[in-house]
Design an enzyme around this catalytic site. Structure first.
Site, PDB file in Angstrom:
ATOM      1  N   ASP A   1      -1.506  -0.831   5.972  1.00 24.44           N
ATOM      2  CA  ASP A   1      -1.681  -0.169   7.262  1.00 24.44           C
ATOM      3  C   ASP A   1      -3.128  -0.168   7.730  1.00 24.44           C
ATOM      4  O   ASP A   1      -3.423   0.345   8.813  1.00 24.44           O
ATOM      5  CB  ASP A   1      -1.208   1.284   7.169  1.00 24.44           C
ATOM      6  CG  ASP A   1      -2.088   2.117   6.242  1.00 24.44           C
ATOM      7  OD1 ASP A   1      -2.265   1.711   5.077  1.00 24.44           O
ATOM      8  OD2 ASP A   1      -2.611   3.151   6.674  1.00 24.44           O
TER       9      ASP A   1
ATOM     10  N   ASP B   1      -0.168   5.180   0.781  1.00 27.91           N
ATOM     11  CA  ASP B   1      -0.460   6.147   1.845  1.00 27.91           C
ATOM     12  C   ASP B   1      -0.586   5.450   3.189  1.00 27.91           C
ATOM     13  O   ASP B   1      -1.382   4.525   3.349  1.00 27.91           O
ATOM     14  CB  ASP B   1      -1.762   6.884   1.545  1.00 27.91           C
ATOM     15  CG  ASP B   1      -1.722   7.636   0.233  1.00 27.91           C
ATOM     16  OD1 ASP B   1      -1.684   8.870   0.262  1.00 27.91           O
ATOM     17  OD2 ASP B   1      -1.738   6.984  -0.829  1.00 27.91           O
TER      18      ASP B   1
ATOM     19  N   ASP C   1       0.860  -1.166   0.000  1.00 28.43           N
ATOM     20  CA  ASP C   1       0.000   0.000   0.000  1.00 28.43           C
ATOM     21  C   ASP C   1       0.909   1.232   0.000  1.00 28.43           C
ATOM     22  O   ASP C   1       2.096   1.131   0.339  1.00 28.43           O
ATOM     23  CB  ASP C   1      -0.893  -0.028   1.232  1.00 28.43           C
ATOM     24  CG  ASP C   1      -1.732   1.211   1.371  1.00 28.43           C
ATOM     25  OD1 ASP C   1      -2.479   1.544   0.433  1.00 28.43           O
ATOM     26  OD2 ASP C   1      -1.624   1.878   2.420  1.00 28.43           O
TER      27      ASP C   1
END
Length: 226
Positions: free
Chosen positions: A182, A18, A16
């Site tokens: 995240d 961001d 991922d």
């Protein structure tokens, strides 16, 4: 990481963007607040934007207009969202990576995996135009064999389609792929794709601890994967 693959490296590691590789909220918050100011609305600020990111740019704009994380019941005047979204795209396009930074350990992780011959990819809900600009602006675009953004396919994470597409493009399999993210969206997408999944605890998960989503591995820094 190797513990998840019987002592071997995975063939492919998908990241991922961001909240995992990059702290992008400072630039996102500037664009959102400029958008809100242009619409005559009060600024949101960095802390609120940090809780709102993770589900793609359209959802971020809806949350900013509504002022809340949950937009399931939000209604807007005709054309209001379209006006706001166009402003956001303009402002974010003017400054995608000016204030954003790689998290500690991110570049070391990429260097280490690349040196071991592991294929690397990006699977992000961020639109491709901004993804490309951010990767180039931070000088990490050369690491990745595949990059899939939020508008590359009809669906975004937590749908597994972008992970499965990246796996196919790289000639890997779900069983030899690690997803690193995240948020619960990353973990749900990996589970649906049949991948092992590692998570970082410092990213954007709408204020919820990542432990609640039960990833296979949690690392405080990305270079701990090595």
């Amino acid at each position: 990481m190797r513990r998840l693959f019987d002592g071997n490296d995975p063939a492919l590691v998908l990241f991922d963007l961001d909240g995992t590789l990059v702290d992008s909220v400072p630039d996102l918050a500037v664009a959102i607040d400029r958008m809100l100011a242009a619409l005559g609305l009060a600024p949101a600020g960095v802390a609120r934007v940090r809780d709102w990111v993770g589900n793609g740019a359209p959802t971020l704009v809806r949350r900013a207009l509504h002022g809340e994380l949950d937009v399931s019941a939000a209604t807007f005047a005709p054309g209001r969202f379209e006006q706001a979204y166009a402003l956001f795209l303009q402002f974010y396009g003017e400054s995608t990576a000016a204030l954003s930074t790689l998290y500690p350990g991110a570049r070391e992780c990429l260097d280490g995996l690349a040196a071991r011959g592991v294929l690397l990819g990006i699977a992000t809900n961020k639109p491709m135009c901004f993804t490309t600009e951010m990767l180039q602006g931070l000088g990490i675009d050369g690491y990745f064999q595949v990059v899939i953004g939020g508008d590359s396919l009809p669906t975004c994470k937590p749908d597994p389609a972008m992970l499965l597409s990246a796996i196919e493009q790289c000639g890997a399999t779900p069983a030899t792929t690690l997803m690193v993210g995240d948020s619960s969206n990353d973990i749900r997408a990996a589970r649906a794709a049949g991948c092992q999944v590692a998570a970082v605890p410092y990213g954007y998960n709408h204020g919820e601890p990542i432990e609640a989503s039960a990833p296979d591995l949690i690392v405080a820094r990305l270079d701990a994967l090595l």
